[in-house]
Design a protein around this motif. Structure first.
Motif, PDB file in Angstrom:
ATOM      1  N   ASP A  40       0.736  -1.276  -0.107  1.00 34.20           N
ATOM      2  CA  ASP A  40       0.010  -0.113   0.079  1.00 34.20           C
ATOM      3  C   ASP A  40       0.819   1.351  -0.041  1.00 34.20           C
ATOM      4  O   ASP A  40       2.001   1.434   0.773  1.00 34.20           O
ATOM      5  CB  ASP A  40      -0.687   0.246   1.227  1.00 34.20           C
ATOM      6  N   ARG A 224      -4.702   6.315   0.045  1.00 37.05           N
ATOM      7  CA  ARG A 224      -4.084   5.143   0.114  1.00 37.05           C
ATOM      8  C   ARG A 224      -4.369   4.143  -0.993  1.00 37.05           C
ATOM      9  O   ARG A 224      -5.682   4.157  -1.646  1.00 37.05           O
ATOM     10  CB  ARG A 224      -4.392   4.191   1.228  1.00 37.05           C
ATOM     11  N   GLN A 225      -3.573   3.766  -1.938  1.00 36.95           N
ATOM     12  CA  GLN A 225      -3.763   3.013  -3.028  1.00 36.95           C
ATOM     13  C   GLN A 225      -2.529   1.884  -3.250  1.00 36.95           C
ATOM     14  O   GLN A 225      -1.505   2.023  -2.455  1.00 36.95           O
ATOM     15  CB  GLN A 225      -3.610   3.800  -4.475  1.00 36.95           C
ATOM     16  N   ASN A 326     -15.880   0.982  -0.736  1.00 35.47           N
ATOM     17  CA  ASN A 326     -14.757   0.890   0.086  1.00 35.47           C
ATOM     18  C   ASN A 326     -13.439   0.685  -0.679  1.00 35.47           C
ATOM     19  O   ASN A 326     -12.513   1.012  -0.337  1.00 35.47           O
ATOM     20  CB  ASN A 326     -15.116  -0.284   1.230  1.00 35.47           C
ATOM     21  N   ILE A 327     -13.592   0.217  -1.687  1.00 40.44           N
ATOM     22  CA  ILE A 327     -12.401  -0.416  -2.590  1.00 40.44           C
ATOM     23  C   ILE A 327     -12.882  -0.001  -4.100  1.00 40.44           C
ATOM     24  O   ILE A 327     -14.015  -0.242  -4.826  1.00 40.44           O
ATOM     25  CB  ILE A 327     -12.113  -1.655  -2.569  1.00 40.44           C
ATOM     26  N   LEU A 349      -5.537  -0.507  -6.947  1.00 42.49           N
ATOM     27  CA  LEU A 349      -6.661  -0.561  -6.020  1.00 42.49           C
ATOM     28  C   LEU A 349      -6.596   0.870  -5.093  1.00 42.49           C
ATOM     29  O   LEU A 349      -5.574   1.242  -4.744  1.00 42.49           O
ATOM     30  CB  LEU A 349      -6.505  -1.611  -5.204  1.00 42.49           C
ATOM     31  N   TYR A 351      -8.344   2.848  -2.032  1.00 38.96           N
ATOM     32  CA  TYR A 351      -9.093   2.789  -0.647  1.00 38.96           C
ATOM     33  C   TYR A 351      -9.641   3.923   0.050  1.00 38.96           C
ATOM     34  O   TYR A 351      -9.947   4.095   1.112  1.00 38.96           O
ATOM     35  CB  TYR A 351      -8.336   1.822   0.496  1.00 38.96           C
ATOM     36  N   ASP A 352      -9.806   5.051  -0.644  1.00 40.71           N
ATOM     37  CA  ASP A 352      -9.783   6.256  -0.181  1.00 40.71           C
ATOM     38  C   ASP A 352     -11.358   6.779  -0.439  1.00 40.71           C
ATOM     39  O   ASP A 352     -11.815   6.826  -1.465  1.00 40.71           O
ATOM     40  CB  ASP A 352      -8.984   7.389  -0.754  1.00 40.71           C
TER      41      ASP A 352
END
Length: 399
Positions: A40, A224-225, A326-327, A349, A351-352
């Motif tokens: 991440d 966050r990715q 969420n994703i 991906l 996640y923000d």
């Protein structure tokens, strides 16, 4: 022996060769596939859904490059926007900037004269995934479908757009072209750069991965990715994992909906456990038989209670999944067997929640520019359509 029997044995021999070539080539491919799981990261992200806006920004960043430009595309056409792109790369190389351009051997349409002009200007050029013996048929099917741009090791792009007039809304049949492409700044660039340099090493046999000049110190971003590269081996498992995590909703946008049996089974299972599933596909088609190949899957989903939409305002080429808000998965991989089992792909991906909300807003716009289809839209008696569906089903692995 008559002509008929001779033709029979020729066809039989060709079928046997293709089968053996594919099976052994696949075995070798899986044995050599690079397994990579990036951690991440924290990056800042921007999303583009329109070609003119993306190319304006990408070309602007290329013009500002001071040290190195690394670019990989599946397709670079030989047309107006491509000539502008090529001219820009040559200008930067002549200024003393290191420029590397990697394009897929089958996907790209660059002429020999254009390639020679790039090299003459100082651009380092390479083809990715040139078919090779002994498995000529199989290696011709494994394509590098990634789209990566890294500028000075600080700015990066990835997503669904290639370089060509249709991607820039200049195609009378497919315009406007709808796609999703990400711009990254922050620490995630280190992984984007690494992935390009791995592909460059594979194509040119030149290893630059240990050169610190291409990996400057990067600041953390706010989002966050995680970058997920796949090489025809692990994308199916990634998709299954994402589907399995869905508890409430799952939205899939793709130009080609031809899932593997394992993925489709999990998709049906998600609906049966109460997950709301929405699939967005184009109404228009840019390749032969891809629409017909999707019909049997879409019929089954409609029977299970999924919502299916066909995009009407041009051509829909985006690759996106949103799981429970969420994703969010955006990248180069289509929701089809070719991306899952053959192509080299790169997804991101995210996640923000705030960024996912932006993507959902774009998706909502696209759904409003679509028509919700019913089972009857795919169930009309039509012999010609049935023949096309049968043909599409037979070769769906390669579409």
């Amino acid at each position: 022996m008559g002509i008929g029997w001779s033709l029979f044995w020729i066809i039989a021999g060709l079928a046997l060769w293709v089968t053996v070539d594919f099976m052994l080539g696949r075995k070798q491919h899986l044995a050599k596939a690079r397994k990579c799981v990036f951690p991440d990261r924290r990056s800042d992200l921007e999303i583009f859904a329109k070609g003119p806006e993306l190319f304006e920004d990408l070309f602007s960043e290329i013009k500002k490059a001071k040290q190195h430009i690394h670019i990989l595309f599946y397709i670079v056409k030989d047309d107006k926007i491509s000539h502008e792109f090529v001219s820009l790369l040559k200008e930067k190389a002549q200024e003393g900037v290191e420029v590397r351009l990697l394009v897929d051997w089958i996907g790209s349409n660059l002429k020999r004269k254009t390639i020679q002009s790039l090299k003459a200007a100082g651009v380092e050029f390479a083809f990715s995934h040139i078919p090779k013996f002994p498995f000529l048929f199989y290696s011709s099917q494994v394509r590098n479908h990634r789209k990566i741009s890294v500028i000075d090791g600080h700015i990066g792009f990835l997503g669904g757009f290639n370089i060509g007039n249709e991607y820039n809304d200049r195609d009378p049949k497919l315009s406007p072209w709808r796609d999703y492409h990400l711009k990254l700044t922050g620490e995630g660039i280190v992984d984007l750069q690494e992935e390009f340099l791995h592909d460059w090493h594979r194509a040119k046999k030149i290893n630059l991965l240990q050169d610190k000049a291409y990996f400057p110190e990067l600041k953390k971003g706010s989002i966050r990715q995680q970058l997920v590269p796949t090489e025809g081996d692990s994308l199916q498992d990634l998709i299954v994992t994402l589907i399995s995590e869905a508890q409430q909703s799952l939205v899939i946008g793709t130009p080609y909906f031809i899932p593997s049996k394992k993925v489709f089974d999990h998709l049906q299972a998600a609906i049966r456990r109460g997950v709301s599933v929405t699939v967005l596909v184009p109404y228009k088609s840019d390749h032969i038989l891809v629409k017909e190949a999707s019909y049997r899957y879409l019929r089954s989903l409609l029977k299970e209670g999924a919502d299916v939409y066909q995009y009407l305002k041009g051509f829909y080429h985006a690759k996106v999944m949103i799981i429970d808000d969420n994703i969010c998965d955006i990248g180069t991989a289509n929701f089809d067997k070719r991306s899952m089992f053959l192509n080299y792909e790169l997804n991101c991906l995210v996640y923000d929640p705030a960024f996912i909300k932006k993507v959902k807003h774009i998706l909502t716009e696209d759904l409003l520019d679509s028509r919700k289809v019913s089972l009857s839209d795919f169930s009309r008696a039509n012999i010609f359509l049935s023949i096309k569906e049968t043909a599409a089903r037979t070769i769906s692995f390669f579409l």
